[in-house]
Write an enzyme that holds these catalytic residues in place. Structure first.
Site, short mmCIF file in Angstrom:
data_model
loop_
_atom_site.label_atom_id
_atom_site.label_comp_id
_atom_site.label_asym_id
_atom_site.label_seq_id
_atom_site.Cartn_x
_atom_site.Cartn_y
_atom_site.Cartn_z
N LYS A 191 0.84 -1.21 0.00
CA LYS A 191 0.00 0.00 0.00
C LYS A 191 0.87 1.25 0.00
O LYS A 191 1.93 1.29 0.66
CB LYS A 191 -0.90 -0.01 1.24
CG LYS A 191 -1.93 1.11 1.28
CD LYS A 191 -2.80 1.01 2.53
CE LYS A 191 -3.91 2.05 2.55
NZ LYS A 191 -4.76 1.96 3.74
N SER A 204 -10.14 -0.29 6.94
CA SER A 204 -9.56 -0.19 5.59
C SER A 204 -8.91 -1.45 5.05
O SER A 204 -8.53 -1.47 3.88
CB SER A 204 -8.54 0.94 5.54
OG SER A 204 -9.22 2.15 5.38
N SER A 233 -9.90 2.02 2.68
CA SER A 233 -8.97 2.74 1.84
C SER A 233 -7.96 1.87 1.10
O SER A 233 -7.40 2.29 0.10
CB SER A 233 -8.20 3.76 2.69
OG SER A 233 -7.37 3.11 3.63
N1 GLN Z 1 -13.29 4.31 6.15
C1 GLN Z 1 -12.65 4.73 7.36
C2 GLN Z 1 -12.27 6.17 7.25
O1 GLN Z 1 -12.53 6.74 6.26
C3 GLN Z 1 -11.47 3.85 7.67
C4 GLN Z 1 -10.19 4.25 7.07
C5 GLN Z 1 -9.04 3.37 7.43
O2 GLN Z 1 -9.20 2.34 8.08
N2 GLN Z 1 -7.86 3.82 7.05
O3 GLN Z 1 -11.71 6.74 8.13
#
Ligand code: GLN
Length: 480
Positions: free
Chosen positions: A76, A175, A151
């Site tokens: 990532k 995410s 994400s």
């Molecule tokens: N969807 C969540 C957010 O927007 C989780 C993001 C993540 O785990 N990096 O914060």
């Protein structure tokens, strides 16, 4: 075209039928064929991949046998590596080359993994669709009208499309687990502190976890085992080195107490998702597990607490991008003052969602509002932790949906961030509590979209999660 499985690549390598450079060539071929549609990888540098493969081949020729030799790994765009820039899918870090490597990445490289490229994500990991990326969205390999989730959408899609065997993601509020569910692969958010955060660009430091995506639980456990363990460069990292060698030898789940928290089965869940989660519970029961209905009364405050605490931490973490130390610097046309340079760089370097979070986080931390928001959210966090501690007195694991719906169409949440935030209801709680969560594919909807279930366990129960997860996938018929 698809990359053969890790087991096949590894035995071909160990039987001298192929070299790591051949595996590299195959993986690069699949990426070339599939990535232009999916946009899972944002940076693949074939020269550096071949150089790494040659290093592995030389070690192999000298008699070295490492646990991840033959494994192709996506990384990532939030984890530092010394050979590629890390940009967090943000304009503000475009071209930034870190001088050091993340501990997680370095350990996997040292264990013989071949790093194949950078995977796409939401900018600074803030989002649930990978649409908030300066490189554009990652599409769902199962249906291109749907997002890959986020994400870590690029990592999930890369594994689902067989472009690599495993990929690293990060999970601050879901995410890893949510895109794994959307793409039909397995994704683990480990116990907080099990994997070092050194070299991971910080979003919300008390939540951030590095974890693996893979198609089968054994590969995921191998990757986790290699990267976990204490690290002097991360003071929050636990002094614990897991060993999953015997994880999959224990097959029976007879007597395992599976908790079904009623707050995770409320309104708003898509029928097909509910059906597949229930089916999973029934399958476990028929194998001798005991289903226990339990209450976790503070679950409904999870989203509010998470979006206050995570944005507060983000507003502080992201203050370092000021145009001086990293990446982008935008001055004005004429001679500009220092503060104008800050303003230009930050207003134009950050995307819309990241700026929204910085403003939210700054607001909840500001004098006069701190007690009403930040301090209160911290207290809610303790209550949610308490819910989990109570649960572990009654059950061994929790079984829940990962998300209320099986997927979301490209563009659907664009103008509706609240809808997007609410979809994290079942994943943020594990981050608030610091406990591990495993997302597993269990079926496909009539529209052809994968559905996942989540297993949550007590801290450091990853071995049980993997073993039960494998059983769940076998019963669901989703093992590769
Ligand atoms: N969807 C969540 C957010 O927007 C989780 C993001 C993540 O785990 N990096 O914060």
């Amino acid at each position: 075209m698809a990359l053969p499985s890790f087991a096949d690549c590894r035995s071909a390598l160990f039987d001298h039928r192929v070299r790591c450079t051949d595996i590299a060539q195959q993986a690069l071929g699949v990426i070339q064929e599939r990535n232009s549609d999916l946009n899972a990888f944002t940076h693949v540098d074939a020269d550096s991949v071949y150089r790494s493969a040659e290093t592995i081949d030389r070690a192999f020729a000298q008699g070295k046998r490492l646990p991840l030799m033959g494994l192709v790994l996506g990384v990532k765009d939030l984890l530092s590596t010394t050979e590629w820039p890390v940009t967090c899918s943000s304009k503000i870090l475009r071209g930034y080359q870190p001088p050091f490597e993340a501990t997680s990445v370095a350990r996997l490289r040292n264990a013989g993994a071949l790093l194949i490229g950078r995977t796409n994500c939401d900018e600074f990991a803030m989002g649930s669709t990978t649409e908030y990326s300066t490189y554009g969205p990652t599409l769902n390999p199962h249906n291109h009208e749907y997002v890959a989730g986020g994400s870590s959408g690029g990592s999930a899609a890369a594994v689902a499309a067989d472009m690599c065997h495993a990929a690293l993601g990060t999970d601050t509020g879901g995410s890893i687990r949510q895109p794994a569910a959307f793409c039909g692969v397995l994704g683990l958010k480990p116990t907080y502190g099990l994997v070092s955060r050194y070299g991971l660009v910080a979003f919300a430091s008390s939540f951030d976890c590095v974890g693996p995506f893979a198609r089968d639980p054994e590969v995921a456990s191998l990757v986790l085992e290699q990267m976990a363990g204490s690290d002097p460069n991360d003071a929050t990292c636990l002094d614990y080195s897991p060993d999953y060698t015997n994880t999959f030898t224990i097959q029976s789940i007879r007597g395992l107490r599976i908790g079904l928290p009623k707050e995770y089965y409320g309104e708003g869940i898509q029928d097909e998702v509910r059906q597949l989660v229930n089916q999973t519970a029934e399958n476990l029961k028929s194998e001798g597990a005991e289903l226990v209905s339990i209450a976790m009364p503070h679950t409904r405050h999870g989203i509010a607490a998470y979006y206050i605490l995570a944005t507060a931490e983000a507003s502080s973490n992201l203050s370092r991008y000021d145009g001086v130390k990293y990446g982008l610097r935008l001055s004005g046309d004429e001679e500009t003052s220092l503060s104008e340079m800050y303003i230009n760089t930050r207003s134009r370097g950050f995307g819309f969602e990241v700026k929204r979070r910085i403003m939210l986080g700054t607001y909840v931390l500001s004098a006069g509002y701190y007690d009403a928001y930040y301090a209160k959210a911290q207290r809610v966090r303790s209550l949610i932790q308490q819910d989990f501690n109570e649960a572990w007195k009654k059950v061994d694991l929790l079984l829940t949906p990962v998300t209320p719906a099986a997927g979301t169409r490209v563009g659907k949440w664009g103008g509706d961030p609240l809808q997007m935030y609410l979809s994290d209801a079942y994943t943020v709680t594990a981050n608030l509590a610091g406990t591990p969560g495993l997302s597993l594919p269990v079926g496909i909807t009539a529209d052809g979209l994968p559905v996942g279930v989540q297993l949550i366990g007590a801290p450091l129960s990853e071995s049980r999660l993997f073993a039960t997860g494998k059983k769940i996938m076998e019963l669901a018929g989703t093992m590769p």
